[in-house]
Design an enzyme around this catalytic site. Structure first.
Site, PDB file in Angstrom:
ATOM      1  N   GLY A  46       0.832  -1.196   0.000  1.00 47.30           N
ATOM      2  CA  GLY A  46       0.000   0.000   0.000  1.00 47.30           C
ATOM      3  C   GLY A  46       0.865   1.243   0.000  1.00 47.30           C
ATOM      4  O   GLY A  46       2.011   1.210   0.466  1.00 47.30           O
ATOM      5  N   GLN A  51       2.807   9.990   1.340  1.00 52.73           N
ATOM      6  CA  GLN A  51       4.120   9.384   1.536  1.00 52.73           C
ATOM      7  C   GLN A  51       5.131   9.780   0.475  1.00 52.73           C
ATOM      8  O   GLN A  51       6.327   9.611   0.674  1.00 52.73           O
ATOM      9  CB  GLN A  51       4.000   7.862   1.585  1.00 52.73           C
ATOM     10  N   CYS A  91       5.667  -0.259   7.367  1.00 51.35           N
ATOM     11  CA  CYS A  91       5.338   0.903   6.548  1.00 51.35           C
ATOM     12  C   CYS A  91       6.553   1.302   5.734  1.00 51.35           C
ATOM     13  O   CYS A  91       7.678   1.313   6.245  1.00 51.35           O
ATOM     14  CB  CYS A  91       4.902   2.055   7.467  1.00 51.35           C
ATOM     15  N   LEU A  92       6.325   1.651   4.484  1.00 51.80           N
ATOM     16  CA  LEU A  92       7.428   2.103   3.633  1.00 51.80           C
ATOM     17  C   LEU A  92       8.051   3.391   4.163  1.00 51.80           C
ATOM     18  O   LEU A  92       9.204   3.679   3.874  1.00 51.80           O
ATOM     19  CB  LEU A  92       6.951   2.296   2.190  1.00 51.80           C
ATOM     20  N   HIS A 133      -4.721   1.688   7.130  1.00 49.19           N
ATOM     21  CA  HIS A 133      -3.355   2.194   7.296  1.00 49.19           C
ATOM     22  C   HIS A 133      -3.096   3.344   6.323  1.00 49.19           C
ATOM     23  O   HIS A 133      -2.587   4.399   6.708  1.00 49.19           O
ATOM     24  CB  HIS A 133      -2.378   1.027   7.070  1.00 49.19           C
ATOM     25  N   GLU A 134      -3.459   3.139   5.056  1.00 54.12           N
ATOM     26  CA  GLU A 134      -3.208   4.169   4.041  1.00 54.12           C
ATOM     27  C   GLU A 134      -4.123   5.385   4.232  1.00 54.12           C
ATOM     28  O   GLU A 134      -3.697   6.526   4.013  1.00 54.12           O
ATOM     29  CB  GLU A 134      -3.341   3.589   2.631  1.00 54.12           C
ATOM     30  N   HIS A 137      -2.579   7.679   6.620  1.00 54.49           N
ATOM     31  CA  HIS A 137      -1.546   8.541   6.019  1.00 54.49           C
ATOM     32  C   HIS A 137      -2.159   9.822   5.451  1.00 54.49           C
ATOM     33  O   HIS A 137      -1.587  10.904   5.578  1.00 54.49           O
ATOM     34  CB  HIS A 137      -0.797   7.813   4.899  1.00 54.49           C
TER      35      HIS A 137
END
Length: 178
Positions: A46, A51, A91-92, A133-134, A137
């Site tokens: 994701g 991000q 997470c990235l 989660h996204e 963000h």
């Protein structure tokens, strides 16, 4: 398509609230394609526009084994959430860290697709976690915000030490090999 640079915690730009997309146009479709390419390259499941320092309400997810079931969400809104599940999340934007986080087990999300058409999607399990989660963000929230302040501080410290931009690492790099 182009790879985008993913911001890393504790970069303050990750705390920016994304603005709604007014029109799904070629620029938004290009952003979706770039997000997918960046996510797959990372590799991740994701990625939200926030991000990559684009503060528009756009995110992509693909939790399939073969990376062949991409979903794009423009202006996503979680309309319904029930049950709870706890899963280890990474997470990235917080590379190398994985911690258990509690989220809703079942959700319904409304959004626009890459053509600008409204849709709703019911999701459970990993897909539900990923969407939540996204969406976080897009609101300037990271999974580390669900952790204790002590854990969050430890993660922040370690990431700052690892950052190529940190003063300590820069000094070591200038000094050359030991």
């Amino acid at each position: 398509m182009a790879l985008r640079r993913v911001l890393h915690y504790p970069d303050s730009r990750l705390r920016t609230q994304a603005k709604p997309v007014e029109t799904v146009d070629d620029d938004i479709r290009q952003l979706i394609d770039d997000l997918l390419e960046t996510m797959y390259e990372a590799p991740g499941i994701g990625l939200a526009a926030t991000q990559v320092n684009v503060h528009k309400r756009v995110l992509v997810v693909d939790v399939s084994e073969n990376h062949d079931q991409p979903h794009a969400f423009v202006n996503p809104v979680i309309e319904f959430a029930e049950g709870t599940q706890q899963r280890e999340e990474g997470c990235l934007s917080v590379p190398g860290f994985y911690e258990p986080v509690e989220r809703a087990e079942h959700i319904r999300v409304a959004a626009l697709d890459r053509a600008g058409k409204a849709f709703t999607l019911e999701a459970q399990g990993l897909l539900a976690v990923c969407i939540q989660h996204e969406c976080d963000h897009l609101d300037g929230k990271l999974f580390v915000d669900y952790l204790s302040s002590l854990k969050r501080q430890r993660i922040k410290k370690r990431l700052l030490k690892q950052s190529p931009d940190s003063p300590r690492r820069s000094a070591l790099a200038r000094a050359g090999p030991g």
